[in-house]
Scaffold this active site. Structure first.
Site, PDB file in Angstrom:
ATOM      1  N   ASN A   2       0.804  -1.229   0.000  1.00  0.00           N
ATOM      2  CA  ASN A   2       0.000   0.000   0.000  1.00  0.00           C
ATOM      3  C   ASN A   2       0.831   1.272   0.000  1.00  0.00           C
ATOM      4  O   ASN A   2       0.447   2.263  -0.608  1.00  0.00           O
ATOM      5  CB  ASN A   2      -1.004  -0.004   1.160  1.00  0.00           C
ATOM      6  CG  ASN A   2      -0.349   0.000   2.516  1.00  0.00           C
ATOM      7  OD1 ASN A   2       0.693  -0.622   2.715  1.00  0.00           O
ATOM      8  ND2 ASN A   2      -0.929   0.695   3.456  1.00  0.00           N
ATOM      9  N   LYS A  49      11.987  -7.919   1.509  1.00  0.00           N
ATOM     10  CA  LYS A  49      11.018  -8.750   0.762  1.00  0.00           C
ATOM     11  C   LYS A  49       9.757  -7.895   0.618  1.00  0.00           C
ATOM     12  O   LYS A  49       8.882  -7.902   1.480  1.00  0.00           O
ATOM     13  CB  LYS A  49      10.727 -10.020   1.553  1.00  0.00           C
ATOM     14  CG  LYS A  49      10.273 -11.212   0.741  1.00  0.00           C
ATOM     15  CD  LYS A  49       9.056 -11.010  -0.120  1.00  0.00           C
ATOM     16  CE  LYS A  49       7.748 -11.099   0.602  1.00  0.00           C
ATOM     17  NZ  LYS A  49       6.582 -10.840  -0.282  1.00  0.00           N
ATOM     18  N   GLY A  74       2.299  -5.357   7.824  1.00  0.00           N
ATOM     19  CA  GLY A  74       1.253  -6.024   7.062  1.00  0.00           C
ATOM     20  C   GLY A  74       0.071  -6.333   7.960  1.00  0.00           C
ATOM     21  O   GLY A  74      -0.143  -5.677   8.986  1.00  0.00           O
ATOM     22  N   GLU A 124       4.355  -4.150  12.590  1.00  0.00           N
ATOM     23  CA  GLU A 124       3.471  -2.992  12.342  1.00  0.00           C
ATOM     24  C   GLU A 124       2.255  -3.542  11.616  1.00  0.00           C
ATOM     25  O   GLU A 124       2.346  -3.923  10.450  1.00  0.00           O
ATOM     26  CB  GLU A 124       4.182  -1.948  11.467  1.00  0.00           C
ATOM     27  CG  GLU A 124       5.502  -1.440  12.034  1.00  0.00           C
ATOM     28  CD  GLU A 124       5.319  -0.479  13.191  1.00  0.00           C
ATOM     29  OE1 GLU A 124       4.182  -0.034  13.421  1.00  0.00           O
ATOM     30  OE2 GLU A 124       6.309  -0.206  13.887  1.00  0.00           O
ATOM     31  N   LEU A 125       1.112  -3.578  12.310  1.00  0.00           N
ATOM     32  CA  LEU A 125      -0.012  -4.384  11.796  1.00  0.00           C
ATOM     33  C   LEU A 125      -1.254  -3.546  11.494  1.00  0.00           C
ATOM     34  O   LEU A 125      -1.174  -2.339  11.323  1.00  0.00           O
ATOM     35  CB  LEU A 125      -0.300  -5.500  12.806  1.00  0.00           C
ATOM     36  CG  LEU A 125       0.943  -6.315  13.211  1.00  0.00           C
ATOM     37  CD1 LEU A 125       0.609  -7.330  14.274  1.00  0.00           C
ATOM     38  CD2 LEU A 125       1.581  -6.988  11.999  1.00  0.00           C
ATOM     39  N   CYS A 174      -2.857   2.047   6.586  1.00  0.00           N
ATOM     40  CA  CYS A 174      -3.062   1.398   7.896  1.00  0.00           C
ATOM     41  C   CYS A 174      -3.591   2.369   8.933  1.00  0.00           C
ATOM     42  O   CYS A 174      -4.294   1.966   9.848  1.00  0.00           O
ATOM     43  CB  CYS A 174      -1.760   0.773   8.367  1.00  0.00           C
ATOM     44  SG  CYS A 174      -0.402   1.944   8.452  1.00  0.00           S
ATOM     45  N   GLU A 192     -11.097  -4.827   9.897  1.00  0.00           N
ATOM     46  CA  GLU A 192     -10.503  -3.807   9.030  1.00  0.00           C
ATOM     47  C   GLU A 192     -10.947  -4.044   7.586  1.00  0.00           C
ATOM     48  O   GLU A 192     -10.812  -5.155   7.069  1.00  0.00           O
ATOM     49  CB  GLU A 192      -8.973  -3.912   9.133  1.00  0.00           C
ATOM     50  CG  GLU A 192      -8.223  -2.909   8.283  1.00  0.00           C
ATOM     51  CD  GLU A 192      -6.702  -3.154   8.317  1.00  0.00           C
ATOM     52  OE1 GLU A 192      -6.278  -4.321   8.240  1.00  0.00           O
ATOM     53  OE2 GLU A 192      -5.961  -2.169   8.419  1.00  0.00           O
TER      54      GLU A 192
HETATM   55  P1  NAD Z   1      -0.186  -9.054   4.219  1.00  0.00           P
HETATM   56  O1  NAD Z   1       0.030  -9.361   5.649  1.00  0.00           O
HETATM   57  O2  NAD Z   1      -1.008  -9.960   3.412  1.00  0.00           O
HETATM   58  O3  NAD Z   1       1.235  -8.991   3.447  1.00  0.00           O
HETATM   59  C1  NAD Z   1       2.302  -8.174   3.889  1.00  0.00           C
HETATM   60  C2  NAD Z   1       3.613  -8.804   3.445  1.00  0.00           C
HETATM   61  O4  NAD Z   1       3.752 -10.068   4.075  1.00  0.00           O
HETATM   62  C3  NAD Z   1       3.749  -9.061   1.948  1.00  0.00           C
HETATM   63  O5  NAD Z   1       5.065  -8.793   1.543  1.00  0.00           O
HETATM   64  C4  NAD Z   1       3.458 -10.550   1.826  1.00  0.00           C
HETATM   65  O6  NAD Z   1       4.070 -11.142   0.709  1.00  0.00           O
HETATM   66  C5  NAD Z   1       4.069 -11.062   3.113  1.00  0.00           C
HETATM   67  N1  NAD Z   1       3.523 -12.340   3.583  1.00  0.00           N
HETATM   68  C6  NAD Z   1       2.323 -12.918   3.295  1.00  0.00           C
HETATM   69  N2  NAD Z   1       2.208 -14.101   3.927  1.00  0.00           N
HETATM   70  C7  NAD Z   1       3.336 -14.287   4.638  1.00  0.00           C
HETATM   71  C8  NAD Z   1       3.803 -15.291   5.518  1.00  0.00           C
HETATM   72  N3  NAD Z   1       3.070 -16.379   5.793  1.00  0.00           N
HETATM   73  N4  NAD Z   1       5.026 -15.146   6.084  1.00  0.00           N
HETATM   74  C9  NAD Z   1       5.759 -14.054   5.844  1.00  0.00           C
HETATM   75  N5  NAD Z   1       5.375 -13.056   5.020  1.00  0.00           N
HETATM   76  C10 NAD Z   1       4.179 -13.160   4.432  1.00  0.00           C
HETATM   77  O7  NAD Z   1      -0.718  -7.562   4.194  1.00  0.00           O
HETATM   78  P2  NAD Z   1      -1.195  -6.706   2.945  1.00  0.00           P
HETATM   79  O8  NAD Z   1      -2.548  -7.129   2.540  1.00  0.00           O
HETATM   80  O9  NAD Z   1      -0.134  -6.671   1.917  1.00  0.00           O
HETATM   81  O10 NAD Z   1      -1.255  -5.236   3.607  1.00  0.00           O
HETATM   82  C11 NAD Z   1      -2.382  -4.744   4.193  1.00  0.00           C
HETATM   83  C12 NAD Z   1      -2.289  -4.877   5.703  1.00  0.00           C
HETATM   84  O11 NAD Z   1      -1.107  -4.256   6.191  1.00  0.00           O
HETATM   85  C13 NAD Z   1      -3.435  -4.163   6.406  1.00  0.00           C
HETATM   86  O12 NAD Z   1      -3.869  -4.949   7.478  1.00  0.00           O
HETATM   87  C14 NAD Z   1      -2.776  -2.883   6.920  1.00  0.00           C
HETATM   88  O13 NAD Z   1      -3.436  -2.287   8.015  1.00  0.00           O
HETATM   89  C15 NAD Z   1      -1.411  -3.376   7.262  1.00  0.00           C
HETATM   90  N6  NAD Z   1      -0.448  -2.272   7.290  1.00  0.00           N
HETATM   91  C16 NAD Z   1       0.058  -1.873   8.490  1.00  0.00           C
HETATM   92  C17 NAD Z   1       0.939  -0.795   8.536  1.00  0.00           C
HETATM   93  C18 NAD Z   1       1.486  -0.275   9.841  1.00  0.00           C
HETATM   94  O14 NAD Z   1       2.410   0.524   9.810  1.00  0.00           O
HETATM   95  N7  NAD Z   1       0.964  -0.678  10.982  1.00  0.00           N
HETATM   96  C19 NAD Z   1       1.281  -0.154   7.354  1.00  0.00           C
HETATM   97  C20 NAD Z   1       0.735  -0.601   6.155  1.00  0.00           C
HETATM   98  C21 NAD Z   1      -0.121  -1.667   6.118  1.00  0.00           C
END
Ligand code: NAD
Length: 517
Positions: free
Chosen positions: A157, A180, A231, A253-254, A287, A385
């Protein structure tokens, strides 16, 4: 559609910078504005992660030995290069995410500001004298060593901000980094790495691998010395569990379900304009953007009129110029989730005050900014969310109720409070269980205060980015204590004399420290 810098040849050249030790099958990446396939990206495997970590570790040895001021110079030069090359970065980011140019520019601004902030905070890495065990006789010094190699797993994002702003302090601290990025935004990460190398970062120090997180997560987490994950909360739990298994230090950071409070004394027009930005920046795929609005009954009608009007006025569009105010969702999956949340809410009785439909006439994944009323607890989006341009409006009768309902969530990332009495706003802010709270701003005031920590309470995270914490987490502290004169043991003294002496000493120290205080 003119993507200017981000043409196929340049994208192919960027992909040459991926770490891989053999030919790999590829996965397709598409441009969300049009749905067109823009690239086939190699899917790295565990052996590539091995090579990336080994190369980053090797390059890190010489890097850590360089004076910290030299490392800071790289960050400072990167600041200038990011601003000079902003159009190229904007083109690639927009191509991979479908966001507006104005949203993409926020990333340029953020990364440049973060680089300059940490470039001026080398003092945090200096060795520091601390109080010794025996005053005057124990010399105690704390050193800050790099942890070694930092792994960063990041989402799509904010593909520049969320990769680079965490990499910068890790690099400044003397570490190698293996990044990654999300599969769909690999080129943005690769361009950022090239610009860092243009700024003087030694080749090999920052490695980029691409591919499925589920495949690359374990190899990366098991080999690095700190894993920084940004993520979803669901994947964050898996990353945290793996980090625990391998005793790898971790920061997470979730997700969030961020509340915005409009107090009874708020200026409805100003609060509405702020809430529109807080809710629909980056099409709500942020996020820290707002998904729940708690509005005091005294301000409700006026606020809602203004908020709905301003939401409907937002100009949606695809394009690589500074026109549109809201862009596309990033993928088909995003569109499906957003549409499903709204459909579920409407089916269970929610009222749509604005938006509520997709816009295939603008691009395959466009969805209108959506304002809902009459949202109840059994609707999926009331607690989960959405991560899209959808917000729920709730009328409340008191500030107490607003705070209570804002806190009634497993998440605790970001919040916003609107009032004409900022002292009151700050007092209310302190009662909200979120890592950052903005008064009379949606999210940017706290996020852009880079000197202050940012991160989530409750299920929104572990650890913090930004501020001193955002740098020190990438260091190992080491305490070196040198004892002079007497040893800290009884030696030839009888134990009874030794314990009596120490007891007296502790009592005296307490009295002295009381006077000093
Ligand atoms: P996601 O958790 O699906 O993916 C994030 C990253 O993790 C990607 O690079 C993905 O390839 C990797 N990933 C996926 N499965 C994995 C696993 N089993 N092991 C290790 N890595 C893995 O999240 P998304 O859909 O890409 O992003 C949206 C989410 O991220 C939302 O929940 C948002 O709130 C959160 N987010 C949080 C912040 C923050 O600063 N707190 C910032 C941005 C986004």
């Amino acid at each position: 559609m003119d993507t200017a810098w981000a043409n196929p040849d340049r994208l192919a050249a960027l992909r040459e910078g991926l770490t891989r030790v053999g030919d790999r099958p590829t996965f397709p990446v598409e441009a969300p504005f049009t749905g067109e396939r823009i690239a086939d990206v190699p899917a790295c495997i565990a052996a590539d992660v091995d090579a990336a970590v080994a190369q980053a570790r090797e390059a890190g040895t010489a890097w850590a030995a360089r004076p910290v001021a030299e490392r800071a110079d790289v960050l400072s030069d990167f600041h200038d290069i990011v601003l000079d090359r902003q159009d190229d970065l904007l083109d690639v980011m927009q191509l991979e995410t479908g966001k507006t140019r104005r949203d993409a520019f926020e990333e340029v601004l953020d990364v440049a500001a973060t680089a300059q902030h940490y470039a001026t905070r080398t003092d945090l890495l200096a060795s520091e004298r601390r109080a010794g065990a025996l005053p005057g006789l124990t010399k105690t010094v704390v050193h800050r060593h790099p942890v070694g190699v930092v792994g960063l797993i990041t989402p799509w994002n904010y593909p520049l901000t969320l990769t680079v702003s965490d990499a910068l302090p890790a690099l400044l601290a003397g570490n190698g980094v293996v990044l990654k990025p999300d599969e769909s935004t690999t080129h943005t990460a690769l361009l950022a790495r090239d610009l860092l190398e243009d700024a003087g970062l030694p080749p090999g120090l920052l490695q980029v691998v691409s591919g499925d997180g589920a495949d690359l997560g374990e190899p990366l987490i098991s080999r690095v010395d700190h894993i920084g994950f940004t993520g979803s909360t669901a994947v964050g739990r898996e990353v945290g569990a793996l980090a625990g298994e391998h005793l790898t230090d971790v920061s997470l950071e979730l997700g969030g379900k961020n509340p915005l409070l409009v107090l009874d004394d708020a200026d409805p027009e100003k609060a509405a304009a702020g809430a529109v930005r807080a809710s629909f920046a980056n099409a709500g795929q942020l996020c820290i953007s707002t998904e729940r609005l708690y509005v005091h009954a005294d301000a409700y009608d006026e606020f809602v009129d203004a908020f709905v009007r301003e939401t409907r006025n937002l100009a949606l569009g695809a394009g690589f110029e500074y026109g549109p105010e809201m862009g596309s969702l990033q993928s088909e999956q995003q569109l499906e989730k957003v549409a499903a949340h709204v459909e579920d809410a409407v089916a269970r009785g929610a009222t749509v005050l604005a938006g509520g439909r997709d816009r295939p006439d603008l691009g395959p994944y466009f969805y209108e900014p959506t304002v809902l009323e009459d949202v109840t607890a059994e609707m999926t989006l009331s607690g989960e969310e959405t991560f899209g341009p959808v917000v729920a409006l709730y009328e409340v009768d008191s500030v107490e109720e607003a705070v209570e309902r804002a806190n009634d969530s497993p998440y605790g990332l970001n919040a916003s409070v609107w009032t004409t009495d900022t002292d009151r706003g700050e007092r209310v802010a302190e009662r909200i269980e979120c890592g950052t709270v903005n008064v009379n701003e949606g999210y940017a005031a706290a996020w852009a205060s880079i000197d202050a920590p940012m991160g989530g309470m409750k299920d929104s995270g572990v650890g913090r980015r930004h501020g001193d914490e955002g740098l020190l987490k990438y260091t190992e502290s080491q305490t070196v204590a040198t004892q002079r004169g007497v040893r800290i043991d009884p030696g030839p003294l009888p134990q009874s004399l030794w314990t009596a002496g120490l007891t007296l000493g502790l009592r005296a120290l307490k009295r002295v420290s009381g006077w000093v205080r």
